[in-house]
Design an enzyme around this catalytic site. Structure first.
Site, short mmCIF file in Angstrom:
data_model
loop_
_atom_site.label_atom_id
_atom_site.label_comp_id
_atom_site.label_asym_id
_atom_site.label_seq_id
_atom_site.Cartn_x
_atom_site.Cartn_y
_atom_site.Cartn_z
N PHE A 224 -7.57 4.36 5.77
CA PHE A 224 -7.29 3.31 6.36
C PHE A 224 -7.98 2.54 7.15
CE2 PHE A 224 -3.76 6.63 5.82
CZ PHE A 224 -2.58 6.06 5.59
N THR B 8 0.65 -1.19 0.06
CA THR B 8 0.02 0.02 0.08
C THR B 8 0.95 1.35 0.01
OG1 THR B 8 -0.01 -0.50 2.29
CG2 THR B 8 -2.13 -0.98 0.94
N CYS C 44 -6.13 0.38 10.27
CA CYS C 44 -4.60 -0.08 9.84
C CYS C 44 -3.98 0.32 11.11
CB CYS C 44 -4.24 0.95 8.68
SG CYS C 44 -2.68 0.61 8.20
C1 HEM Z 1 -0.62 3.97 2.71
C2 HEM Z 1 -0.43 2.70 3.34
C3 HEM Z 1 -1.41 1.79 4.01
C4 HEM Z 1 -2.94 1.93 3.61
C5 HEM Z 1 -3.43 2.82 2.65
C6 HEM Z 1 -3.23 0.84 4.46
C7 HEM Z 1 -4.72 0.49 4.31
C8 HEM Z 1 -5.27 -0.27 5.28
C9 HEM Z 1 -6.67 -0.57 5.40
C10 HEM Z 1 -7.77 0.00 4.68
C11 HEM Z 1 -6.80 -1.65 6.34
C12 HEM Z 1 -8.28 -2.28 6.81
C13 HEM Z 1 -8.49 -3.28 5.95
C14 HEM Z 1 -9.96 -3.99 6.26
O1 HEM Z 1 -10.63 -3.27 7.02
O2 HEM Z 1 -9.89 -5.20 5.86
C15 HEM Z 1 -5.52 -1.77 6.91
C16 HEM Z 1 -5.13 -2.83 7.86
C17 HEM Z 1 -3.96 -3.42 8.08
N1 HEM Z 1 -2.75 -2.74 7.85
FE1 HEM Z 1 -2.62 -1.04 6.74
N2 HEM Z 1 -2.54 0.42 5.13
C18 HEM Z 1 -1.13 0.89 4.93
C19 HEM Z 1 0.14 0.78 5.60
C20 HEM Z 1 0.36 -0.20 6.21
C21 HEM Z 1 1.77 -0.60 6.86
C22 HEM Z 1 2.75 0.31 6.68
C23 HEM Z 1 1.47 -1.44 7.74
C24 HEM Z 1 2.59 -2.29 8.73
C25 HEM Z 1 3.71 -1.78 9.08
C26 HEM Z 1 0.06 -1.86 7.79
C27 HEM Z 1 -0.59 -3.08 8.26
C28 HEM Z 1 -1.91 -3.16 8.40
C29 HEM Z 1 -2.12 -4.19 9.34
C30 HEM Z 1 -1.64 -5.38 10.14
C31 HEM Z 1 -3.69 -4.08 9.17
C32 HEM Z 1 -4.86 -5.16 9.96
C33 HEM Z 1 -5.23 -4.45 11.24
C34 HEM Z 1 -6.23 -5.13 11.97
O3 HEM Z 1 -7.26 -5.75 11.63
O4 HEM Z 1 -5.94 -5.51 13.12
N3 HEM Z 1 -0.63 -0.87 6.97
N4 HEM Z 1 -4.70 -1.04 6.36
#
Ligand code: HEM
Length: 593
Positions: free
Chosen positions: A407, A278, A414
């Site tokens: 996010f 992402t 996120c």
């Molecule tokens: C521009 C960068 C990013 C965007 C747009 C983004 C977007 C998202 C979104 C929309 C979700 C929710 C997904 C859902 O509801 O199904 C999510 C969850 C998550 N993201 Fe990101 N993300 C980004 C960067 C990152 C980074 C850098 C990491 C780790 C270092 C990360 C780790 C995670 C994790 C582990 C989840 C799951 C959280 C949970 O359900 O407990 N993401 N992200």
């Protein structure tokens, strides 16, 4: 997606959508590789709640603000783990944060153990490692021959993968020293492509795809083995460390439980996947927009020169990165137009309505942020245009709370948001400090879709900027930015007025408590009689066991300052009682200043 009769009560208000064909439904309307983009186009035609069917399954697509207001209500909706996530999650030894159901006890444990690794303090600790990898990208770009084209998305993918691996696990993929992708990256791509491909393939046909299944299983095995080797190496080193891996090896949740090894493997793979795809898309889209909007690029370069200076031998500090305001606006605007995770899924906990449409409990509903983010009634008549001033500080308070969701939302939003933004701001600033970005080929934006979206085939050339130095000019060219800020001289005891100042904080990870402590200390220096306490110390009734406290102990003499964090709208542990009181019927702060 679910079978039709399970999703809506009889007689429910019909939801518009394109006509569906027998058996395949709307599948053929959604070309492979353009699925999300087509759904966005269809949503513009059919409205803020749209109904599609695919192979006999309903797909409800929400893109209006009133729908998001409902879907983001954590008391009525939860995350739905959609098919591609489920395919990935079931292939890994355990589900991992991203693909787990919210009631999975391992999700709760891992979330509690890992949250501190994403606090502001922890992210500042990753800064030198982020700079290390950013410098590898810049070194590569600086050494190109004049006019040589850069494959932006490929290099941003190298950068973000290496950054999360180094900050998270102390592991170096050394992607900038390879011509082809690391085998781990190839395996990851196979896993993501296959998870997505299964969306369009009926079950009986899928069962015949034995080669694809073997490739998928081999990819999972390679990733699992690679990560297990990293874990073993860390264990033999005898030092757990403070990074993500260290916290998983050493940490315990609130109940004192630690994570099993199998789960640590899954979490590591999850972070490597979620932590780089992402962010690399975000940086690539941002570079594209900067090449097409020279005035925006010039304004950003002016800000970067002022805050970071023009001496390229001096690496930016975390505090300087925190001083940039226009560069973050560029990234926010980029994520508005192209949220690189373009949608997420929610499900009602009980039968309920979404934007006036009735749904059964458990029905998956796609929250299509890509379409929400382009609604003119929210963003104005220029909603389709790239303009970082959509996030001008003066306009920010006009943005409704659920109008911007790149996010995700709630407890399952996120966890890496701040990590991603810190990394992206740093890298974009360092790039702009050194180069003018040139659209040498008249690039027309084309989107590559997998679980995330990225620009496809984006290349640029780089023009080194004039007026740069490398160590010969004094640092004074930059705005001096130091942390912590210098303190005023304390007032002499004779001049202390002794007015009471109560500083209350809500904090799980320490950042809000740090700020409250600084305010209290400055207050004391300026002659106030200061008290510092957690918010819940002021709702004594909670301690007496009332479900919702009926009174709060707030003085009417002197001043009260409240500093609190919130985690996706939820209060920190030491402010939960205070928030209950605030929401209750008896809350009153009459006379409190
Ligand atoms: C521009 C960068 C990013 C965007 C747009 C983004 C977007 C998202 C979104 C929309 C979700 C929710 C997904 C859902 O509801 O199904 C999510 C969850 C998550 N993201 Fe990101 N993300 C980004 C960067 C990152 C980074 C850098 C990491 C780790 C270092 C990360 C780790 C995670 C994790 C582990 C989840 C799951 C959280 C949970 O359900 O407990 N993401 N992200």
């Amino acid at each position: 997606m679910a079978a039709q009769s399970d999703t809506r009560p009889p007689g429910a208000r019909p939801i518009p959508g394109p006509p569906a064909k027998p058996v395949v439904g709307n599948l053929l309307d959604l070309p492979s590789g353009r699925t999300i983009q087509t759904i966005v186009d269809l949503a513009a035609r059919y409205g803020p709640m749209m109904h599609l069917t695919m192979l006999g399954q309903d797909l409800f697509v929400a893109s209006g603000l009133e729908m998001f207001d409902d879907l983001c209500d954590e008391t009525r909706f939860a995350k739905f783990v959609a098919r591609p996530q489920k395919v990935m999650g079931t292939a890994l030894p355990t589900r991992g944060l991203f693909t787990a159901d919210s009631d999975d006890p391992l999700w709760k444990s891992a979330h509690e153990i890992l949250l501190p690794a994403f606090s502001q303090r922890s992210i500042q600790g990753y800064h030198p490692m982020m700079v290390d990898i950013a410098e590898q990208l810049l070194l590569k770009w600086e050494r190109l021959n004049p006019g040589e084209a850069v494959d932006v998305t490929a290099d941003m993918t190298r950068l973000t993968l290496d950054t999360i691996a180094l900050c998270g696990f102390g592991y170096r993929f050394n992607s900038f020293y390879r011509d082809t992708a690391h085998p781990f990256v190839q395996a990851m791509r196979t896993m993501l492509d296959e998870s997505q491909a299964q969306l369009r393939i009926p079950g009986p046909v899928d069962r015949l795809r034995t080669r694809a299944h073997r490739r998928f299983a081999a990819a999972i095995e390679l990733m699992t083995d690679t990560v297990q080797a990293i874990i073993d190496e860390r264990r033999t080193s005898g030092e757990a460390g403070q990074d993500l891996l260290g916290r998983m090896l050493d940490g315990v949740d609130k109940a004192g439980l630690s994570l099993p090894d199998r789960d640590i493997v899954s979490q590591c793979i999850t972070f490597l996947v979620a932590g780089h795809e992402t962010t690399s898309g975000l940086l690539s889209f941002a570079v594209h927009y900067l090449t097409k909007n020279p005035a925006v690029a010039a304004r950003a370069q002016a800000e970067v020169d002022e805050v970071l200076g023009t001496d390229l031998s001096v690496a930016p500090t975390a505090a300087q990165v925190g001083k940039l305001t226009y560069v973050p606006q560029i990234l926010e605007e980029t994520l508005r137009l192209w949220p690189t995770a373009p949608a997420f899924f929610r499900r009602p906990l009980e039968d309920t309505s979404v934007g006036g449409y009735e749904f059964r409990a458990g029905t998956p509903i796609m929250a299509l942020s890509t379409a929400l983010h382009r609604r003119p009634e929210i963003w104005g008549p220029d909603a389709a245009q790239f303009d970082p001033d959509h996030f001008d500080p003066a306009r920010r308070s006009d943005i409704p709370p659920n109008a911007y969701k790149p996010f995700g939302t709630g407890a399952r939003a996120c966890i890496g948001r701040q990590f991603a933004l810190q990394e992206a701001i740093l890298v974009l600033a360092m790039v702009l400090q050194r180069f003018d970005l040139v659209d040498h080929a008249g690039y027309q934006l084309k989107i590559k879709e997998s679980i995330t979206i990225k620009p496809d085939g984006l290349t640029i050339t780089l023009r080194p900027r004039g007026g740069r130095t490398t160590g010969q000019t004094p640092r004074a060219a930059a705005t001096p930015v130091t942390t912590p800020q210098t303190r005023p001289a304390p007032v002499p005891p004779a001049d202390r007025h002794g007015t009471p100042l109560l500083v209350l904080f809500g904090s799980n990870l320490g950042a809000a408590e740090d700020l409250a402590t600084r305010i209290a200390r400055d207050g004391t220096d300026r002659g106030w009689a200061t008290t510092l306490a957690p918010l819940d110390d002021r709702v004594g009734a909670v301690r007496m066991g009332e479900a919702s406290p009926s009174r709060a102990d707030l003085p009417t003499e002197g001043a009260v300052v409240v500093v609190t964090a919130s985690y996706n709208g939820m209060p920190p542990d030491n402010a939960a009682g205070f928030c209950d009181w605030l929401r209750g019927d008896t809350a009153s702060a009459a006379g409190v200043r």
